[in-house]
Design a protein around this motif. Structure first.
Motif: not given
Lengths: 436, 335
Positions: B207-222
Motif C-alpha cells: 500500500g505504501a509503495a503504491i502511495a509513494a509512487m502516486i505522490v512521486a508522480g504528483g510531485t513531478l507534476l507540480v
C-alpha cells in the motif's frame, strides 16, 4: 521582546537544559561500567542490579540529551547564522569530531542497553567502556569549540573575511586546555554527587540496604576525587582567564578599577552604574594572589574596557560566587568523606554526613549552570571575543520571542516528564534488589 | 580559496549522510507511522515489533542528521547560514518533532506499566513521527524551488512563502510516504518467523509503495511550476532516463519481491528506490546547494578547512564504520 534578547534567552535556555543531560551522558556511563566491573570481580549480584538500574536511568536521560543536542546543533544556525557563516570553517573541526564521538557513544550505548543477552560479558563491559570514553571525548570537543569563542585563534581577518585558517590552532586555542579540564571534572563531580545524593536520601529514609550502600560507595568514588581536584583546575582557569580574558576576570571579580595588589571580594552586590561594590567581604591582596600567584600583581579592572563593552557585571559576579561557593562546599565535603574512608569508617554510618551528601546532590549541577553563566555572559557583548558581537550575529528573522516561548514550554514539559518518570521508575521502584 | 574537487567530494559525503539518515532514521519515523496505524487483532504485536526494531538503533540512526548538519556548516557555511535564516520556521518545528519523537519513544519504552500514561507517550511518539518527516520533506523541497534567497520584503515573502507552496507540501508528503514504505518493508524482515505479522506489514508495504509512487508522480507534476529547474533536470537531462529506469526497476522489483515473500530482497529494492529519489534530487540541482545562487563552489569553506575535515572524516569513519557494522550485526543479523 527584543529579538536579540529573545535569541539569547532561547540559546541560554537550550544550553542550560542540554548541559544537564550532556553531563549525565559523560558521568553515568562511568558509574555503570564501575558497577558492572565490580559485579564481575566480586560476583555480588547487588552490583549487577545497580548496573542495570543505572542503565535504565541513563537511557532515559541520554535520549533527552541526544534530542536536545540536536536542537542545539541547528540552533547555532537558526539563531546565530552570521556567527556560523563566520566561524563554521574555523571551528567545524571540533564539531565534526564531536559528531563522530557522539555517534560512537550512541552506537555502544545501544549495545550496552539492549545487548545484555546478545554479546559476551566481556564485550558488554567493553561496550560500556566505549560509551564512557566517547562520552568524555564528545564533551571535550564541544568545550574546545566554546573555548575558541572565548580565545579565538587559528585564522586571520582580511577585509571582514576569515583567511589563513589553521584548524589545529583553532582546536588547541589558548583556553581549550583549562576549559576542557574544568568541565570534564565538573561532569564527574555533578553526576557522582547527584547519584550519591539520591542514594543518601534513600538511606536516610529507609533501612540501610546493601543496594543503596553499594550505590553510594561507587557514586562517591566518581564524585569525591573529582571534587577534590576541581579547585586546582579552577586555579588554572582563573589564572588563564586573568591573562587571556581580562575583561571577563574583571567582571567576575567585579573589579571596577585597575588595582595593584588587588583584594578579593567574597559575596557582595556590584553596582555597575556607579562602579561600587556593596556588602562584600574583602580579603587584601587576595585577587592578585589568586590570579597571578603574586600579592603585588596588577589586575586589570573594567576601567580598561570601553563602557559599552562591559559584560553584565552583577550577573557574572554573582554566578561566579555561586559556582565557587558550591565547588568549595563539595570539595570540603569530599575531604571529610575521603578522611572517613581513609579511617575505614563507613559513610552510611553517619546520618549527619548522609544529610550533607543528600544536600550536595544538586550542588554540582547548580555549579555547572553558574559556571556556564560566568563564561557565556562574561564574554558579552561578544560572541567571539574581540571579533564578532553577539548583536551582529543574530538572525534577521523577526519574532524570535515565539520560538523562545515554544522551546521553553517544550523543555519545561520535558523536564517535568523526566523527573516524574525517574521517580516512577527508579526511586519508587521497591528496593527489593537482591541482598548480596 | 576553495578546492573544487574536494568541495564536490565533501558535498557528496553530506549527501551520503543524508541518504543514510533517510534509510535508517527515516525508517524509524516510518515505524512511528505504523505505530499510529496499528490495527486488527495483532495491533499490540505490531507495536511491540516496531518498538523492538527501533529501540537499540534509533539514537545511532539519528546521528546521521547531526553529522550532515555539522559537515554542512563546516564545509559550506554560507549555505548553512542561508538555510537557517530562511527555513527557520519549518526547521524549528522539525526540532520540536525530533525532541517529542525521541523522548516520547524512550519514555514509553522505559515506562514498564501498560496503562493510560504509556499510551499517551505512544500517541506523542507516533504523532511526532508523522509531523517531522512532513516538515523535513517540506524544507528539502524548498531548496529545490530556488526560492531560498536572502530575505527581502515582507515577513511572509522572506520567511514563509519560500517553503510553503504546493511543490514543497508535495515533497513533505513524499518524504512521509517513502519513510512509511521503508519501515513497512523492513518490518516484514524483522517479523522473522511470525508469518501473520510479516503479512500485516507486507500489505502495508505494498500500500505504501503504491502511495509513494502516486505522490512521486504528483510531485513531478507540480514541479513543472513549483520547481522548474528540478523539473527540467528530472525530465530532460541525459541522466533522467537511466534514473527513472532505475527507480522504476527498484519499485517494481520491490513489489515483486513482496508478492513472492522475498522480504530481504524487497528490503534492498526499497532502500535502492528511496536512494535513487534522493540522488535524483541531488543531481538535478548540482552544483547548487541553495539554488539559485549558492553552489558547492562559491559557498565552500577555505581549502585548509576542507582538507582537515577530509582527514577528520577518514579518521572518524575508521572508528565509526566498524562500530556501526558491529551494532547492526548484533541486533539485525537474525532479521
Amino acid at each position: 521582546m527584543h529579538d536579540l534578547l529573545a535569541a539569547r534567552g532561547q540559546m541560554a535556555m537550550s544550553l542550560g537544559f542540554h548541559i544537564i543531560f550532556a553531563v549525565v551522558g559523560i558521568g553515568m556511563p562511568v558509574l555503570m561500567v564501575l558497577a558492572e566491573w565490580r559485579w564481575r570481580r566480586t560476583g555480588e549480584s547487588v552490583y549487577l542490579e545497580l548496573a542495570r538500574r543505572w542503565a535504565r536511568g541513563t537511557a532515559i536521560l541520554f535520549a533527552v540529551g541526544a534530542v536536545s543536542g540536536t536542537v542545539l546543533s541547528f540552533e547555532l544556525g537558526l539563531l546565530w547564522p552570521r556567527f556560523m557563516a563566520f566561524a563554521g570553517p574555523v571551528i567545524g573541526m571540533p564539531f565534526s569530531l564531536e559528531g563522530f564521538a557522539f555517534f560512537t557513544e550512541a552506537i555502544f550505548l545501544g549495545i550496552y542497553l539492549y545487548g545484555w543477552e546478545r554479546v559476551s560479558r566481556r564485550a558488554h563491559l567493553l561496550a560500556g567502556v566505549a560509551v564512557a570514553v566517547s562520552g568524555v571525548a564528545s564533551g571535550i570537543f564541544v568545550v574546545m569549540a566554546n573555548a575558541w569563542m572565548n580565545t579565538p585563534a587559528g585564522f586571520r581577518m582580511a577585509a571582514g573575511r576569515v583567511v589563513s585558517v589553521d584548524p589545529l590552532a583553532a582546536l588547541f586555542n589558548p583556553a581549550a586546555f583549562q576549559q576542557t579540564l574544568h568541565m570534564t571534572l565538573a561532569a564527574f563531580v555533578a553526576t557522582g554527587f547527584a547519584v550519591a545524593g539520591i542514594h543518601a536520601a534513600l538511606l536516610l529514609r529507609g533501612p540501610a540496604t546493601p543496594f543503596h550502600r553499594a550505590a553510594l560507595g561507587l557514586a562517591l568514588l566518581v564524585g569525591v576525587p573529582a571534587a577534590i581536584l576541581q579547585p586546582l583546575s579552577g586555579d588554572i582557569s582563573a589564572r588563564a582567564v586573568a591573562r587571556q580574558q581580562p575583561a571577563k576576570l574583571a567582571a567576575l571579580e567585579a573589579l571596577f578599577t585597575t588595582t595593584t595588589g588587588a583584594p578579593l571580594t567574597i559575596g557582595g552586590l556590584p553596582d555597575a552604574a556607579d562602579g561600587t561594590m556593596r556588602f562584600g567581604l574583602r580579603i587584601p591582596y587576595g585577587l592578585s594572589l589568586l590570579a597571578f600567584h603574586d600579592p603585588a600583581a596588577r589586575v586589570a579592572g573594567l576601567d580598561q574596557v570601553p563602557r559599552a563593552d562591559w559584560p553584565p557585571v552583577a550577573i557574572v559576579h554573582l554566578a561566579f560566587q555561586a559556582m565557587v561557593g558550591l565547588g568549595t562546599f563539595l570539595a570540603l565535603l569530599s575531604l571529610v568523606i575521603a578522611w572517613r574512608t581513609w579511617r575505614r569508617r563507613p559513610i552510611a554510618g553517619s546520618r549527619g554526613l548522609l544529610r550533607a551528601i543528600a544536600i550536595a546532590g544538586p550542588c554540582g549541577f547548580l555549579a555547572i549552570e553558574a559556571g556556564w553563566t560566568v563564561t557565556e555572559v562574561g564574554r558579552q557583548p561578544w560572541i567571539i571575543t574581540g571579533i564578532l558581537r553577539t548583536r551582529d550575529a543574530v538572525t534577521p528573522m523577526p519574532g524570535i520571542a515565539v520560538p523562545f516561548a515554544l522551546f521553553t514550554l517544550l523543555y519545561i514539559g520535558l523536564a517535568a516528564a523526566v523527573v516524574w518518570l525517574l521517580y516512577r521508575q527508579i526511586v519508587r521502584m521497591p528496593a527489593a534488589a537482591p541482598h548480596g | 580559496m576553495a578546492d573544487p574537487t574536494l568541495a564536490v567530494v565533501l558535498a557528496g559525503v553530506i549527501m551520503v549522510a543524508l541518504n543514510a539518515y533517510a534509510l535508517l532514521g527515516g525508517a524509524d519515523f516510518g515505524g512511528g507511522v505504523w505505530d499510529l496505524l496499528a490495527s486488527g487483532p495483532r495491533r499490540q504485536r505490531q507495536r511491540d515489533l516496531i518498538a523492538h526494531a527501533i529501540a537499540p538503533i534509533w539514537e545511532a540512526n539519528h546521528v546521521w542528521l547531526i553529522l550532515a548538519v555539522v559537515l554542512l556548516f563546516t564545509c559550506f557555511p554560507a549555505a548553512f547560514a542561508r538555510i537557517a535564516i530562511v527555513l527557520h520556521i519549518p526547521l524549528s518545528l522539525v526540532l520540536v518533532g525530533i525532541v517529542l519523537r525521541g523522548s516520547a519513544f524512550t519514555f514509553r519504552s522505559y515506562d514498564s506499566r501498560r496503562d493510560a500514561v504509556q499510551r499517551r507517550w505512544g500517541a506523542v511518539f507516533s504523532g511526532a513521527s508523522i509531523i517531522t518527516p512532513l516538515l523535513l520533506g517540506t524544507a528539502v523541497g524548498a531548496l529545490a524551488t530556488g526560492r531560498v534567497r536572502a530575505p527581502a520584503g515582507s515577513f511572509a515573502a522572506g520567511f514563509i512563502r519560500p517553503w510553503l507552496a504546493p511543490f514543497t507540501i508535495a515533497t513533505g508528503v513524499l518524504a512521509l510516504a517513502l519513510f512509511a514504505f521503508l519501515a513497512a518493508v523492513y518490518l516484514t524482515v524483522e517479523a522473522g518467523d511470525d508469518r501473520e505479522l510479516a503479512d500485516d506489514f507486507r500489505r502495508r508495504a505494498i500500500g505504501a509503495a503504491i502511495a509513494a509512487m502516486i505522490v512521486a508522480g504528483g510531485t513531478l507534476l507540480v514541479a513543472r511550476r513549483g520547481a522548474p529547474m528540478m523539473h527540467a533536470g528530472l525530465t530532460s537531462s541525459r541522466w533522467a532516463l537511466p534514473l527513472h529506469a532505475g527507480a522504476t526497476l527498484a519499485a517494481v522489483g520491490t513489489l515483486g519481491a513482496l508478492a513472492l515473500r522475498r522480504f530481504r530482497l524487497a528490503r534492498i529494492g526499497a532502500a535502492g528506490f528511496v536512494s535513487l529519489v534522493i540522488w535524483g534530487w541531488a543531481v538535478a540541482q548540482f552544483p547548487l546547494i541553495v539554488p539559485p545562487d549558492l553552489s558547492v563552489l562559491n559557498a565552500a569553506a577555505p581549502a585548509t578547512t576542507l582538507r582537515f575535515i577530509a582527514l577528520g572524516l577518514v579518521a572518524g569513519a575508521a572508528v565509526l564504520l566498524p562500530s556501526l557494522v558491529y551494532l547492526f550485526r548484533i541486533f539485525k543479523a537474525s532479521a
